[in-house]
Write a protein that holds these residues in place. Structure first.
Motif, PDB file in Angstrom:
ATOM      1  N   UNK A  68      39.224 -21.518  31.235  1.00 50.02           N
ATOM      2  CA  UNK A  68      38.660 -21.361  29.888  1.00 50.02           C
ATOM      3  C   UNK A  68      37.959 -20.011  29.771  1.00 50.02           C
ATOM      4  N   UNK A  69      37.170 -19.641  30.776  1.00 52.87           N
ATOM      5  CA  UNK A  69      36.468 -18.362  30.742  1.00 52.87           C
ATOM      6  C   UNK A  69      37.454 -17.197  30.701  1.00 52.87           C
ATOM      7  N   UNK A  70      38.543 -17.309  31.468  1.00 51.71           N
ATOM      8  CA  UNK A  70      39.560 -16.249  31.484  1.00 51.71           C
ATOM      9  C   UNK A  70      40.206 -16.115  30.104  1.00 51.71           C
ATOM     10  N   UNK A  71      40.524 -17.225  29.480  1.00 50.42           N
ATOM     11  CA  UNK A  71      41.148 -17.181  28.153  1.00 50.42           C
ATOM     12  C   UNK A  71      40.193 -16.619  27.104  1.00 50.42           C
ATOM     13  N   UNK A  72      38.910 -16.965  27.198  1.00 49.26           N
ATOM     14  CA  UNK A  72      37.940 -16.436  26.250  1.00 49.26           C
ATOM     15  C   UNK A  72      37.816 -14.924  26.400  1.00 49.26           C
ATOM     16  N   UNK A  73      37.813 -14.441  27.620  1.00 53.26           N
ATOM     17  CA  UNK A  73      37.729 -13.006  27.864  1.00 53.26           C
ATOM     18  C   UNK A  73      38.969 -12.313  27.322  1.00 53.26           C
ATOM     19  N   UNK A  74      40.125 -12.932  27.525  1.00 53.03           N
ATOM     20  CA  UNK A  74      41.382 -12.349  27.081  1.00 53.03           C
ATOM     21  C   UNK A  74      41.441 -12.198  25.557  1.00 53.03           C
ATOM     22  N   UNK A  75      40.867 -13.148  24.832  1.00 57.00           N
ATOM     23  CA  UNK A  75      40.931 -13.067  23.373  1.00 57.00           C
ATOM     24  C   UNK A  75      39.682 -12.424  22.773  1.00 57.00           C
ATOM     25  N   UNK A  76      38.733 -12.013  23.609  1.00 62.85           N
ATOM     26  CA  UNK A  76      37.582 -11.267  23.130  1.00 62.85           C
ATOM     27  C   UNK A  76      36.401 -12.096  22.686  1.00 62.85           C
ATOM     28  N   UNK A  77      36.253 -13.293  23.195  1.00 62.43           N
ATOM     29  CA  UNK A  77      35.087 -14.106  22.862  1.00 62.43           C
ATOM     30  C   UNK A  77      33.943 -13.656  23.752  1.00 62.43           C
ATOM     31  N   UNK A  78      32.788 -13.290  23.179  1.00 59.22           N
ATOM     32  CA  UNK A  78      31.664 -12.847  24.010  1.00 59.22           C
ATOM     33  C   UNK A  78      31.150 -13.976  24.896  1.00 59.22           C
ATOM     34  N   UNK A  79      30.609 -13.594  26.031  1.00 57.91           N
ATOM     35  CA  UNK A  79      30.100 -14.585  26.982  1.00 57.91           C
ATOM     36  C   UNK A  79      28.711 -15.033  26.603  1.00 57.91           C
ATOM     37  N   UNK A  80      28.348 -16.206  27.061  1.00 64.73           N
ATOM     38  CA  UNK A  80      26.986 -16.702  26.903  1.00 64.73           C
ATOM     39  C   UNK A  80      26.775 -17.475  25.624  1.00 64.73           C
ATOM     40  N   UNK A  81      25.741 -18.260  25.646  1.00 65.32           N
ATOM     41  CA  UNK A  81      25.413 -19.112  24.515  1.00 65.32           C
ATOM     42  C   UNK A  81      24.839 -18.323  23.347  1.00 65.32           C
ATOM     43  N   UNK A  82      24.086 -17.257  23.656  1.00 64.69           N
ATOM     44  CA  UNK A  82      23.434 -16.470  22.611  1.00 64.69           C
ATOM     45  C   UNK A  82      24.385 -15.509  21.921  1.00 64.69           C
ATOM     46  N   UNK A  83      25.609 -15.424  22.389  1.00 63.98           N
ATOM     47  CA  UNK A  83      26.552 -14.458  21.842  1.00 63.98           C
ATOM     48  C   UNK A  83      27.262 -14.967  20.592  1.00 63.98           C
ATOM     49  N   UNK A  84      26.934 -16.170  20.153  1.00 68.52           N
ATOM     50  CA  UNK A  84      27.582 -16.705  18.970  1.00 68.52           C
ATOM     51  C   UNK A  84      27.065 -15.979  17.735  1.00 68.52           C
ATOM     52  N   UNK A  85      27.918 -15.794  16.731  1.00 63.81           N
ATOM     53  CA  UNK A  85      27.472 -15.090  15.536  1.00 63.81           C
ATOM     54  C   UNK A  85      26.372 -15.864  14.824  1.00 63.81           C
ATOM     55  N   UNK A  86      25.412 -15.136  14.295  1.00 62.41           N
ATOM     56  CA  UNK A  86      24.307 -15.769  13.586  1.00 62.41           C
ATOM     57  C   UNK A  86      24.783 -16.235  12.218  1.00 62.41           C
ATOM     58  N   UNK A  87      24.229 -17.323  11.762  1.00 64.01           N
ATOM     59  CA  UNK A  87      24.559 -17.818  10.441  1.00 64.01           C
ATOM     60  C   UNK A  87      23.816 -16.981   9.409  1.00 64.01           C
ATOM     61  N   UNK A  88      24.431 -16.732   8.261  1.00 65.63           N
ATOM     62  CA  UNK A  88      23.727 -15.949   7.238  1.00 65.63           C
ATOM     63  C   UNK A  88      22.523 -16.713   6.721  1.00 65.63           C
ATOM     64  N   UNK A  89      21.494 -15.970   6.370  1.00 64.35           N
ATOM     65  CA  UNK A  89      20.295 -16.591   5.814  1.00 64.35           C
ATOM     66  C   UNK A  89      20.629 -17.172   4.448  1.00 64.35           C
ATOM     67  N   UNK A  90      20.090 -18.331   4.108  1.00 64.16           N
ATOM     68  CA  UNK A  90      20.375 -18.906   2.798  1.00 64.16           C
ATOM     69  C   UNK A  90      19.761 -18.035   1.690  1.00 64.16           C
ATOM     70  N   UNK A  91      20.488 -17.906   0.595  1.00 71.06           N
ATOM     71  CA  UNK A  91      20.008 -17.127  -0.525  1.00 71.06           C
ATOM     72  C   UNK A  91      18.985 -17.948  -1.311  1.00 71.06           C
ATOM     73  N   UNK A  92      17.963 -17.258  -1.766  1.00 68.71           N
ATOM     74  CA  UNK A  92      16.953 -17.945  -2.556  1.00 68.71           C
ATOM     75  C   UNK A  92      17.460 -18.099  -3.979  1.00 68.71           C
ATOM     76  N   UNK A  93      17.284 -19.279  -4.511  1.00 69.94           N
ATOM     77  CA  UNK A  93      17.702 -19.503  -5.894  1.00 69.94           C
ATOM     78  C   UNK A  93      16.481 -19.437  -6.793  1.00 69.94           C
ATOM     79  N   UNK A  94      16.572 -18.678  -7.872  1.00 68.22           N
ATOM     80  CA  UNK A  94      15.431 -18.532  -8.775  1.00 68.22           C
ATOM     81  C   UNK A  94      15.752 -19.069 -10.122  1.00 68.22           C
TER      82      UNK A  94
END
Length: 94
Positions: A68-94
């Motif tokens: 699994x680690x080899x396949x992730x490296x091959x397709x360019x998935x960053x290593x580690x738990x913190x490497x996941x993309x951050x979710x966008x902040x929710x927009x404030x509704x006015x």
């Protein structure tokens, strides 16, 4: 006594319906009837032609995780738990 008679009639009614369906060619009803009334049963065969691995599975798990680690490296998935993309902040509704 009435309860027993009523129960017996209900069982006879259901059994008669099942028998009619089996006679009419309903495969499921036929199989059920034969299993419950004629002593038929299913057997499950297991053919095993290789070596039986009696290990605790740690080697197999380690190999799977490496794959699994080899396949992730091959397709360019960053290593580690913190490497996941951050979710966008929710927009404030006015």
């Amino acid at each position: 006594m009435r309860y027993k008679r009523g129960k017996a009639k209900a069982i006879a009614h259901v059994a008669n319906g099942l028998l009619q369906k089996a006679r009419a060619g309903d495969t499921t009803s036929t199989i059920f009837y034969l299993k419950t009334q004629a002593g038929w049963w299913e057997t499950v065969g297991l053919d095993h032609a290789g070596q039986l691995d009696t290990g605790d599975g740690r080697d197999a798990l380690a190999k799977l995780l490496d794959t699994i680690a080899e396949r992730q490296t091959r397709i360019g998935v960053p290593e580690g738990r913190d490497a996941q993309p951050a979710l966008p902040e929710p927009e404030e509704t006015r």
